[in-house]
Write an enzyme that holds these catalytic residues in place. Structure first.
Site, PDB file in Angstrom:
ATOM      1  N   GLY A 246      -5.613  -1.438  -3.107  1.00  0.00           N
ATOM      2  CA  GLY A 246      -5.753  -0.865  -1.767  1.00  0.00           C
ATOM      3  C   GLY A 246      -4.381  -0.667  -1.152  1.00  0.00           C
ATOM      4  O   GLY A 246      -3.394  -0.467  -1.862  1.00  0.00           O
ATOM      5  N   SER A 247      -4.335  -0.769   0.153  1.00  0.00           N
ATOM      6  CA  SER A 247      -3.082  -0.474   0.851  1.00  0.00           C
ATOM      7  C   SER A 247      -2.110  -1.655   0.754  1.00  0.00           C
ATOM      8  O   SER A 247      -2.514  -2.815   0.618  1.00  0.00           O
ATOM      9  CB  SER A 247      -3.368  -0.157   2.320  1.00  0.00           C
ATOM     10  OG  SER A 247      -3.927  -1.288   2.948  1.00  0.00           O
ATOM     11  N   GLU A 266      -2.551  -3.937  -6.785  1.00  0.00           N
ATOM     12  CA  GLU A 266      -2.322  -2.527  -7.146  1.00  0.00           C
ATOM     13  C   GLU A 266      -2.316  -1.751  -5.845  1.00  0.00           C
ATOM     14  O   GLU A 266      -3.368  -1.493  -5.256  1.00  0.00           O
ATOM     15  CB  GLU A 266      -3.449  -2.020  -8.059  1.00  0.00           C
ATOM     16  CG  GLU A 266      -3.539  -2.724  -9.398  1.00  0.00           C
ATOM     17  CD  GLU A 266      -2.310  -2.522 -10.266  1.00  0.00           C
ATOM     18  OE1 GLU A 266      -1.534  -1.581 -10.028  1.00  0.00           O
ATOM     19  OE2 GLU A 266      -2.114  -3.333 -11.189  1.00  0.00           O
ATOM     20  N   LEU A 267      -1.105  -1.409  -5.357  1.00  0.00           N
ATOM     21  CA  LEU A 267      -1.004  -0.869  -3.998  1.00  0.00           C
ATOM     22  C   LEU A 267      -0.550   0.589  -4.032  1.00  0.00           C
ATOM     23  O   LEU A 267      -0.725   1.267  -5.031  1.00  0.00           O
ATOM     24  CB  LEU A 267      -0.068  -1.775  -3.189  1.00  0.00           C
ATOM     25  CG  LEU A 267      -0.443  -3.274  -3.288  1.00  0.00           C
ATOM     26  CD1 LEU A 267       0.586  -4.137  -2.601  1.00  0.00           C
ATOM     27  CD2 LEU A 267      -1.834  -3.534  -2.734  1.00  0.00           C
ATOM     28  N   CYS A 300      -3.181   6.859  -5.424  1.00  0.00           N
ATOM     29  CA  CYS A 300      -1.952   6.056  -5.256  1.00  0.00           C
ATOM     30  C   CYS A 300      -0.765   6.678  -5.968  1.00  0.00           C
ATOM     31  O   CYS A 300       0.375   6.473  -5.559  1.00  0.00           O
ATOM     32  CB  CYS A 300      -2.117   4.650  -5.832  1.00  0.00           C
ATOM     33  SG  CYS A 300      -3.699   3.934  -5.507  1.00  0.00           S
ATOM     34  N   GLU A 394       3.492   6.408   2.609  1.00  0.00           N
ATOM     35  CA  GLU A 394       2.486   6.929   1.681  1.00  0.00           C
ATOM     36  C   GLU A 394       1.606   7.934   2.424  1.00  0.00           C
ATOM     37  O   GLU A 394       0.890   7.573   3.362  1.00  0.00           O
ATOM     38  CB  GLU A 394       1.631   5.784   1.135  1.00  0.00           C
ATOM     39  CG  GLU A 394       0.596   6.287   0.147  1.00  0.00           C
ATOM     40  CD  GLU A 394      -0.234   5.174  -0.468  1.00  0.00           C
ATOM     41  OE1 GLU A 394      -0.496   4.169   0.211  1.00  0.00           O
ATOM     42  OE2 GLU A 394      -0.630   5.340  -1.635  1.00  0.00           O
TER      43      GLU A 394
HETATM   44  P1  ADP Z   1      -8.105   2.072   1.526  1.00  0.00           P
HETATM   45  O1  ADP Z   1      -8.106   2.597   2.918  1.00  0.00           O
HETATM   46  O2  ADP Z   1      -7.307   2.864   0.565  1.00  0.00           O
HETATM   47  O3  ADP Z   1      -9.490   1.758   1.015  1.00  0.00           O
HETATM   48  P2  ADP Z   1      -7.522  -0.659   2.354  1.00  0.00           P
HETATM   49  O4  ADP Z   1      -6.384  -1.541   1.994  1.00  0.00           O
HETATM   50  O5  ADP Z   1      -7.776  -0.435   3.808  1.00  0.00           O
HETATM   51  O6  ADP Z   1      -7.250   0.689   1.577  1.00  0.00           O
HETATM   52  O7  ADP Z   1      -8.855  -1.225   1.717  1.00  0.00           O
HETATM   53  C1  ADP Z   1      -8.981  -1.570   0.361  1.00  0.00           C
HETATM   54  C2  ADP Z   1     -10.087  -2.580   0.221  1.00  0.00           C
HETATM   55  O8  ADP Z   1      -9.690  -3.770   0.902  1.00  0.00           O
HETATM   56  C3  ADP Z   1     -11.414  -2.175   0.856  1.00  0.00           C
HETATM   57  O9  ADP Z   1     -12.463  -2.695   0.069  1.00  0.00           O
HETATM   58  C4  ADP Z   1     -11.356  -2.864   2.197  1.00  0.00           C
HETATM   59  O10 ADP Z   1     -12.645  -3.097   2.733  1.00  0.00           O
HETATM   60  C5  ADP Z   1     -10.687  -4.172   1.804  1.00  0.00           C
HETATM   61  N1  ADP Z   1     -10.023  -4.883   2.892  1.00  0.00           N
HETATM   62  C6  ADP Z   1      -9.342  -4.372   3.946  1.00  0.00           C
HETATM   63  N2  ADP Z   1      -8.856  -5.357   4.725  1.00  0.00           N
HETATM   64  C7  ADP Z   1      -9.230  -6.535   4.154  1.00  0.00           C
HETATM   65  C8  ADP Z   1      -9.049  -7.923   4.465  1.00  0.00           C
HETATM   66  N3  ADP Z   1      -8.365  -8.301   5.530  1.00  0.00           N
HETATM   67  N4  ADP Z   1      -9.601  -8.850   3.654  1.00  0.00           N
HETATM   68  C9  ADP Z   1     -10.282  -8.489   2.555  1.00  0.00           C
HETATM   69  N5  ADP Z   1     -10.489  -7.211   2.198  1.00  0.00           N
HETATM   70  C10 ADP Z   1      -9.982  -6.233   2.974  1.00  0.00           C
END
Ligand code: ADP
Length: 492
Positions: A246-247, A266-267, A300, A394
């Site tokens: 994710g981010s 994996e960011l 990504c 990004e």
């Molecule tokens: P994207 O917008 O590319 O999906 P995010 O980082 O916002 O990237 O989200 C990736 C995943 O992480 C999603 O499944 C999201 O629900 C989860 N997520 C976001 N914030 C948290 C957190 N604080 N704790 C656990 N999971 C999270």
């Protein structure tokens, strides 16, 4: 082998647009309905395509307890049995690839052609995991290094690290889930998977395939849940591995919380491509279009910054820009469409403001640059500076900058001028410069004569700097999800 779904709801979830019942979640290998539900919205139509049960605190606790209970069962399963399970899943995905592809497009708006490719990749990801499950070996180490250790030998073997928590994003809701579940099972670990809130359907459908694979009960939970609900699992001592995609902001924050676990991150990235003066420009232009605009840039390793040697800069733009302008936007279910909608309003507004900001600061538009309903036009920007958000953050949208560089070295420096380092692409006719780029570029992968967007599912994949830590690509993820243990033999 043909695999049937045990749960009839799985068949109808996507195909039946009148679907009214909430889809249950998967808890320790059993479907469970919960009181709280959330709608899944199709980003193209804006309509709800499904209702999905949400996990609560008690469900999470139950999933963790089940993972703990099934841990020794899966760890003791012979590797050929784990391989057979994974192979069955691979076949099950392949048999249902069209349904899965339509699920991906329904929930995240990816063009159907790309969703089909994703479904086939997910099948391959499980096949690779099936192959790797029987190859988790170790070392035989002579320990008789000094007199006191004479007659002693060491053997190492990798043991499953323990229950995995996988958290995945919206952009590859099937194959990135596969990259969590497949290596976890290959390594002998139970897994709890939290799909992205916007895209839980593909993960649940995959859960249905998994249930028919012979995986021992308790080993898999797929829990659509809020970040807040899943939070306790990040710090729970019974979870031994956190694998997050994710981010960067969320990922690094979770790593701090999960300080006592193995953590794979994996960011994101702002991937750069360098076009050397002697490269095959026509080929590079075609690949750059695919690399920058697949899934509307919400990848990504999407091409975000193109650096072209001054001598070929104009010629590149002449080849590249018409191809970008010719991309077809529209309904992602239409097989001829190449650009679908963006995932949501927030991201549309974000990219529109970044482009406006860059133009106000002197950058120039050569294609696109407008929002149209739920779409953002494929956009090419020149004269961007490294300080602009379009360069240094990004973008995760169909926007690319093209910048001239005076030399190959300057291009490498420009690629490295980033807080990110996931993958980079270099087009060159020179083997020597290919190796020079390999040595100098700070990234997890340097792709020669292709875009950084290139990924095949068994290659080591992951980033340096803000882009992450650890590697996926099944064999490498299995390493992350196992612990080496030494047996020191004293042969008296
Ligand atoms: P994207 O917008 O590319 O999906 P995010 O980082 O916002 O990237 O989200 C990736 C995943 O992480 C999603 O499944 C999201 O629900 C989860 N997520 C976001 N914030 C948290 C957190 N604080 N704790 C656990 N999971 C999270």
């Amino acid at each position: 082998m043909r695999i049937e779904f045990a749960h009839p709801l799985c068949f109808n979830l996507i195909m039946d647009s009148t679907f009214k019942n909430p889809h249950p979640l998967l808890l320790g290998g059993r479907w469970k309905e919960t009181a709280q539900t959330a709608e899944v919205i199709n980003p193209f139509s804006g309509e709800a395509v499904a209702k999905v049960c949400q996990a609560g605190a008690a469900d999470l606790e139950e999933a963790i307890a089940q993972a703990g209970k099934s841990r020794p069962v899966l760890a003791a399963l012979a590797s050929y049995k784990r391989a057979e399970i994974l192979e069955r899943v691979s076949e099950g995905i392949y048999a249902r690839r069209e349904e899965l592809a339509r699920a991906v497009t329904s929930e995240n708006g990816k063009p159907l052609v790309e969703s089909r490719a994703e479904a086939e990749r997910a099948s391959l990801t499980f096949r690779i995991a099936s192959e790797e499950a029987v190859r988790i070996g170790g070392e035989f180490i002579p320990l008789d290094r000094n007199r006191a250790s004479e007659g002693r030998w060491g053997i190492t073997r990798r043991f499953p690290a323990g229950p995995v928590l996988g958290i995945t994003p919206f952009n590859f809701p099937l194959n990135l889930v596969a990259h969590k579940i497949a290596p976890a099972v290959a390594a002998g670990n139970p897994i709890i998977l939290k799909p992205a809130s916007k895209t839980p359907i593909s993960a649940l459908l995959l859960g249905g395939v998994m249930m028919e694979s012979g995986l021992p009960e308790g080993c898999l939970s797929v829990l659509p849940a809020s970040a807040k609900t899943i939070g306790p699992a990040v710090t729970d001592a019974r979870i031994k591995v956190l694998s997050f995609t994710g981010s960067a902001a969320v990922g690094w924050g979770l790593k701090k919380l999960a300080f006592d676990k193995k953590v794979i991150l994996e960011l994101g990235g702002n991937a750069g491509v360098l076009l050397d003066e002697d490269c095959d420009l026509k080929y590079a232009a075609g690949r750059a279009v695919a690399g920058a605009f697949s899934y509307a840039g919400q990848v990504c390793i999407s091409v975000q910054r193109i650096y072209a040697h001054r001598r070929i800069y104009d010629a590149f733009l002449e080849l590249f820009v018409p191809k970008v302008k010719a991309l077809k936007m529209g309904d992602p279910m239409d097989e001829t469409v190449q650009i679908g909608p963006m995932i949501d309003e927030d991201n549309l507004e974000r990219v529109a403001s970044w482009v406006d900001e860059a133009l106000a600061a002197g950058a120039k538009l050569v294609a696109g640059g407008k929002r149209s309903g739920r779409f953002y036009e494929p956009t090419v920007i020149v004269d961007a500076t490294p300080q602009m958000k379009l360069s240094c953050m990004e973008v995760f949208a169909p926007v690319v900058t093209v910048t001239p560089v005076e030399s190959f070295d300057e291009g490498i420096r420009a690629i490295n001028d980033s807080v990110y380092g996931l993958q980079a692409g270099v087009f060159t006719g020179s083997l020597k410069r290919a190796f020079q780029a390999f040595e100098a570029i700070e990234a997890g992968g340097v792709i020669i004569n292709d875009v950084p967007t290139y990924r095949v599912d068994h290659m080591p994949y992951g980033g340096v700097k803000q882009s992450g830590s650890g590697r996926e690509g099944i064999r490498y993820a299995v390493e992350e999800m196992t612990e080496p243990r030494l047996m020191a033999l004293n042969l008296i």
